[in-house]
Every structure is written in structure tokens, then in C-alpha cells.
Design a protein around this motif. Sequence first.
Motif, PDB file in Angstrom:
ATOM      1  N   GLN A 105       0.828  -1.206   0.000  1.00  0.00           N
ATOM      2  CA  GLN A 105       0.000   0.000   0.000  1.00  0.00           C
ATOM      3  C   GLN A 105       0.862   1.256   0.000  1.00  0.00           C
ATOM      4  O   GLN A 105       0.501   2.264  -0.620  1.00  0.00           O
ATOM      5  CB  GLN A 105      -0.939  -0.024   1.203  1.00  0.00           C
ATOM      6  CG  GLN A 105      -2.049  -1.045   1.070  1.00  0.00           C
ATOM      7  CD  GLN A 105      -2.723  -1.359   2.376  1.00  0.00           C
ATOM      8  OE1 GLN A 105      -2.285  -0.938   3.438  1.00  0.00           O
ATOM      9  NE2 GLN A 105      -3.804  -2.130   2.325  1.00  0.00           N
ATOM     10  N   LEU A 198      -9.686   9.554   8.542  1.00  0.00           N
ATOM     11  CA  LEU A 198      -8.787   8.469   8.909  1.00  0.00           C
ATOM     12  C   LEU A 198      -9.142   7.814  10.236  1.00  0.00           C
ATOM     13  O   LEU A 198      -8.603   6.753  10.561  1.00  0.00           O
ATOM     14  CB  LEU A 198      -7.340   8.987   8.976  1.00  0.00           C
ATOM     15  CG  LEU A 198      -6.769   9.539   7.671  1.00  0.00           C
ATOM     16  CD1 LEU A 198      -5.336  10.033   7.884  1.00  0.00           C
ATOM     17  CD2 LEU A 198      -6.807   8.490   6.568  1.00  0.00           C
ATOM     18  N   LEU A 201     -10.421   4.223   9.958  1.00  0.00           N
ATOM     19  CA  LEU A 201      -9.358   3.241   9.688  1.00  0.00           C
ATOM     20  C   LEU A 201      -8.594   2.906  10.961  1.00  0.00           C
ATOM     21  O   LEU A 201      -8.281   1.736  11.219  1.00  0.00           O
ATOM     22  CB  LEU A 201      -8.389   3.790   8.635  1.00  0.00           C
ATOM     23  CG  LEU A 201      -8.889   3.878   7.205  1.00  0.00           C
ATOM     24  CD1 LEU A 201      -7.820   4.482   6.313  1.00  0.00           C
ATOM     25  CD2 LEU A 201      -9.301   2.514   6.694  1.00  0.00           C
ATOM     26  N   TYR A 202      -8.297   3.922  11.747  1.00  0.00           N
ATOM     27  CA  TYR A 202      -7.572   3.689  12.993  1.00  0.00           C
ATOM     28  C   TYR A 202      -8.400   2.836  13.954  1.00  0.00           C
ATOM     29  O   TYR A 202      -7.874   1.915  14.597  1.00  0.00           O
ATOM     30  CB  TYR A 202      -7.222   5.031  13.642  1.00  0.00           C
ATOM     31  CG  TYR A 202      -6.413   4.895  14.912  1.00  0.00           C
ATOM     32  CD1 TYR A 202      -5.066   4.561  14.874  1.00  0.00           C
ATOM     33  CD2 TYR A 202      -7.007   5.089  16.161  1.00  0.00           C
ATOM     34  CE1 TYR A 202      -4.322   4.424  16.035  1.00  0.00           C
ATOM     35  CE2 TYR A 202      -6.282   4.956  17.322  1.00  0.00           C
ATOM     36  CZ  TYR A 202      -4.934   4.631  17.251  1.00  0.00           C
ATOM     37  OH  TYR A 202      -4.208   4.486  18.417  1.00  0.00           O
ATOM     38  N   MET A 204     -10.687   0.673  13.117  1.00  0.00           N
ATOM     39  CA  MET A 204     -10.728  -0.698  12.597  1.00  0.00           C
ATOM     40  C   MET A 204      -9.421  -1.430  12.868  1.00  0.00           C
ATOM     41  O   MET A 204      -9.419  -2.636  13.145  1.00  0.00           O
ATOM     42  CB  MET A 204     -11.025  -0.670  11.094  1.00  0.00           C
ATOM     43  CG  MET A 204     -11.360  -2.032  10.507  1.00  0.00           C
ATOM     44  SD  MET A 204     -12.078  -1.921   8.849  1.00  0.00           S
ATOM     45  CE  MET A 204     -13.705  -1.302   9.262  1.00  0.00           C
ATOM     46  N   TYR A 205      -8.291  -0.692  12.802  1.00  0.00           N
ATOM     47  CA  TYR A 205      -7.013  -1.314  13.136  1.00  0.00           C
ATOM     48  C   TYR A 205      -7.005  -1.738  14.611  1.00  0.00           C
ATOM     49  O   TYR A 205      -6.498  -2.813  14.947  1.00  0.00           O
ATOM     50  CB  TYR A 205      -5.858  -0.348  12.870  1.00  0.00           C
ATOM     51  CG  TYR A 205      -4.540  -0.841  13.440  1.00  0.00           C
ATOM     52  CD1 TYR A 205      -3.839  -1.872  12.822  1.00  0.00           C
ATOM     53  CD2 TYR A 205      -4.026  -0.298  14.620  1.00  0.00           C
ATOM     54  CE1 TYR A 205      -2.658  -2.354  13.348  1.00  0.00           C
ATOM     55  CE2 TYR A 205      -2.840  -0.770  15.150  1.00  0.00           C
ATOM     56  CZ  TYR A 205      -2.160  -1.795  14.511  1.00  0.00           C
ATOM     57  OH  TYR A 205      -0.982  -2.269  15.052  1.00  0.00           O
ATOM     58  N   LEU A 299     -10.284  -3.952   6.696  1.00  0.00           N
ATOM     59  CA  LEU A 299      -9.335  -2.841   6.847  1.00  0.00           C
ATOM     60  C   LEU A 299      -8.543  -2.636   5.565  1.00  0.00           C
ATOM     61  O   LEU A 299      -8.382  -1.500   5.091  1.00  0.00           O
ATOM     62  CB  LEU A 299      -8.391  -3.128   8.022  1.00  0.00           C
ATOM     63  CG  LEU A 299      -7.255  -2.124   8.258  1.00  0.00           C
ATOM     64  CD1 LEU A 299      -7.814  -0.743   8.586  1.00  0.00           C
ATOM     65  CD2 LEU A 299      -6.349  -2.607   9.383  1.00  0.00           C
ATOM     66  N   ARG A 302     -10.776  -1.056   2.873  1.00  0.00           N
ATOM     67  CA  ARG A 302     -11.035   0.368   3.093  1.00  0.00           C
ATOM     68  C   ARG A 302      -9.807   1.211   2.777  1.00  0.00           C
ATOM     69  O   ARG A 302      -9.920   2.316   2.231  1.00  0.00           O
ATOM     70  CB  ARG A 302     -11.481   0.608   4.541  1.00  0.00           C
ATOM     71  CG  ARG A 302     -12.879   0.083   4.828  1.00  0.00           C
ATOM     72  CD  ARG A 302     -13.390   0.526   6.177  1.00  0.00           C
ATOM     73  NE  ARG A 302     -13.494   1.980   6.273  1.00  0.00           N
ATOM     74  CZ  ARG A 302     -14.017   2.616   7.328  1.00  0.00           C
ATOM     75  NH1 ARG A 302     -14.502   1.902   8.338  1.00  0.00           N
ATOM     76  NH2 ARG A 302     -14.082   3.919   7.364  1.00  0.00           N
ATOM     77  N   ILE A 303      -8.631   0.697   3.099  1.00  0.00           N
ATOM     78  CA  ILE A 303      -7.405   1.426   2.764  1.00  0.00           C
ATOM     79  C   ILE A 303      -7.247   1.542   1.250  1.00  0.00           C
ATOM     80  O   ILE A 303      -6.869   2.597   0.725  1.00  0.00           O
ATOM     81  CB  ILE A 303      -6.179   0.734   3.390  1.00  0.00           C
ATOM     82  CG1 ILE A 303      -6.215   0.867   4.915  1.00  0.00           C
ATOM     83  CG2 ILE A 303      -4.879   1.339   2.857  1.00  0.00           C
ATOM     84  CD1 ILE A 303      -5.122   0.105   5.632  1.00  0.00           C
ATOM     85  N   LEU A 306      -9.557   4.174  -0.017  1.00  0.00           N
ATOM     86  CA  LEU A 306      -9.060   5.501   0.339  1.00  0.00           C
ATOM     87  C   LEU A 306      -7.907   5.917  -0.570  1.00  0.00           C
ATOM     88  O   LEU A 306      -7.850   7.065  -1.020  1.00  0.00           O
ATOM     89  CB  LEU A 306      -8.610   5.514   1.804  1.00  0.00           C
ATOM     90  CG  LEU A 306      -8.173   6.872   2.363  1.00  0.00           C
ATOM     91  CD1 LEU A 306      -9.334   7.856   2.327  1.00  0.00           C
ATOM     92  CD2 LEU A 306      -7.648   6.733   3.784  1.00  0.00           C
TER      93      LEU A 306
END
Length: 342
Positions: A105, A198, A201-202, A204-205, A299, A302-303, A306
Motif C-alpha cells: 500500500q 482516517l 481506519l484507525y 478498525m485497526y 481494513l 477500506r485502505i 481511500l
Amino acid sequence: MWKVDFNKRWPVKQQLLFFKTLADLLHAGFSLQQAVADIVILLPQQKKICDRIANTFARGGTFCASLKHLLDKETFNQLYIAESYGLLYESVRQLSNFLEQKEQQRQRLRAVLLYPIFLLLLITVLIIAFQVFLKPELSAFQTSSNLNLSSSNYSFFGLLGIIGGSSLGLLVVYKKYFGSKHHGYLQRVEQRCRFPFLGGLYRMYCYYYISFNLALLLKSGLDLKKICVFLSEFEHETLLFHMGEELKQVLKKGQEMDQFISHYSFIPQEFTLFLSKGNTVDELSNELMIYAQAVYVKLLQRIERLIGLVQPLLFVVVALLIIITYLSMLLPLYQNLGGMYQ
């Protein structure tokens, strides 16, 4: 050979090569000591790391102890859990997969950003060239013709104001969500989960990280009280340590786990359902591991989405900057030409 600075973080590419090879060797049935010895042959650039690990083994130390200052604290905690309870292969394999996706990524994001950044640099050069070369000529022409060029200054300073204001706004947002030290660690994590764009995403991490490590701990046969005691051994500025401390207080007060789970958005609310089913520890561990893998896949998706949005958004920004730049150069020229015919 790759030069190692043991006072700095281990580069992600080197981590990826090491852990991926280590996972393959452990899966093939090699012991940890044998795997480290073979990595020196397979990856000569990792010799210093392997020598450091071998020396730690010779002194009676652990695998994690040899890597303590080379990895970020959360990654170290994950390996520490796995090594402590004989689950190193699962953790190393998952870590290598995570690092591989992270590197892919990063490379894709770099490729996506390359062209827009190149355009931004060209615009910057164009603005500088206008201010240094063209503007003095226009000023001289203005003086000789008694024309007005002041609007170019307003356009230029307006452009600088937009850039400066945007930068200041980003700094304020960063300080609000990441730079505050007035709140506790878990409150800061909670703030980061609310960060625009963001934050999801954080969060979900965090779901993935907490679920995976909790699954490892349950798989080792620990109950919640023992897990809290074990987590208290971790580095203080880490998510698992502070979750363990908070959970310890919850258990002491006799509060329900549902309250603890619902209090923080970075804890998966699905935990309430898992705990209420009355499954055995092994069944709960398996469910959490499956859940962690599912969250991990989401995750990554979604990344990817994005990253796909980054380039179009940057092109919009570049287009606006181009329009503003050309207006700052062309409007004064049109005004001066209009003044000549009046």
C-alpha cells in the motif's frame, strides 16, 4: 550489507523480509534457533540482526528481548504474547502478512502521489518564476504607462493565505487529535478514532489488533484476571497495557464487561455478543481469531478505497491552484491592456 543502527527502528522492508522468511521456516518445522541460523544464509543482509538474536539466546534471553528497541511497542507486545505462550508462528505469520500489505500500500500510495506532487512542484516553480522574472517587467511597464498592477499582489498574497490557512488548519486538527497530552492514553486513542476521514481506519485497526492479541491470550488458556496481570508487564505507553489496567479496575469493582466494552469505541462491540454466548475459552479464542481476520480483510479493503480517492482529490486541489495562479498572472495583464485602450 544492510547497516544496522540498533538505536533506531528496524526499516519496514527489512522487517518484512525477516518475518516472512522466519514464518516459512517455522512452518517447515524448524526450531526458532535453527530458523535464525538459516536466515543468515538465506538473507545475508540480515546477518547483524541474526547475530544479535543468537547472542541473546546464548545469554539465556528471549527472541523478543533481542528486538525490543527495533520494533514499535505494539508490535513488540504482540510478539511477546506469542513467544510467552508458544504461539510465535501464528503471530509471526500474521505480522509478515500485515507488513507485506503495508509495504504494498505504501508503494501504491507513492505511485498515486507522484504525478500530483510533480504538478504541484511545477506550479510552485511557475509562481516563483512569475514573481522573480515576469513581475519586475510588468512593474516597469506599469511605471512607464501609469497602469495599476497591484491586483497581482493581492492574488499572490491571497494564494499564500489559502496555503498558509490550510496548513494552520491541519496543524490545529493534528494537535487536537494526536498532540494532546492532557488526557489519558485511552482517551487519546478514543480521540484518534474520531479523527476526520482516517479515524475509521484507525478504529478498525484497533479492532483487529485487540481481537487478534486477545485470541492469542485466550488460546494460551488464560482467563481475564490472568490476562490483566500479564498485560501489566507491557510497556506503559501501549494500548494493551492501558486496557489491562482499566479492565483490572472494572473486575475489582465487580462491574459488567458490557459497560467496559461500550465505554470505548475502539473496542469491538461484537465482544459483548461473543462473551454472552457462554462458549468455552477455546471456542471464544477461535471466534475472536476469525473475527480478527475478517476485520483485517475489511481494513485492507477500506485502505485500498481511500488510496483510490487520494489522486482525484489531489487533482482537484492542483486544478484550483492552477486557476488561482493563472488568474494572479493574467488578470493584471488584462487590466493593464484594458487601461491602455481607455
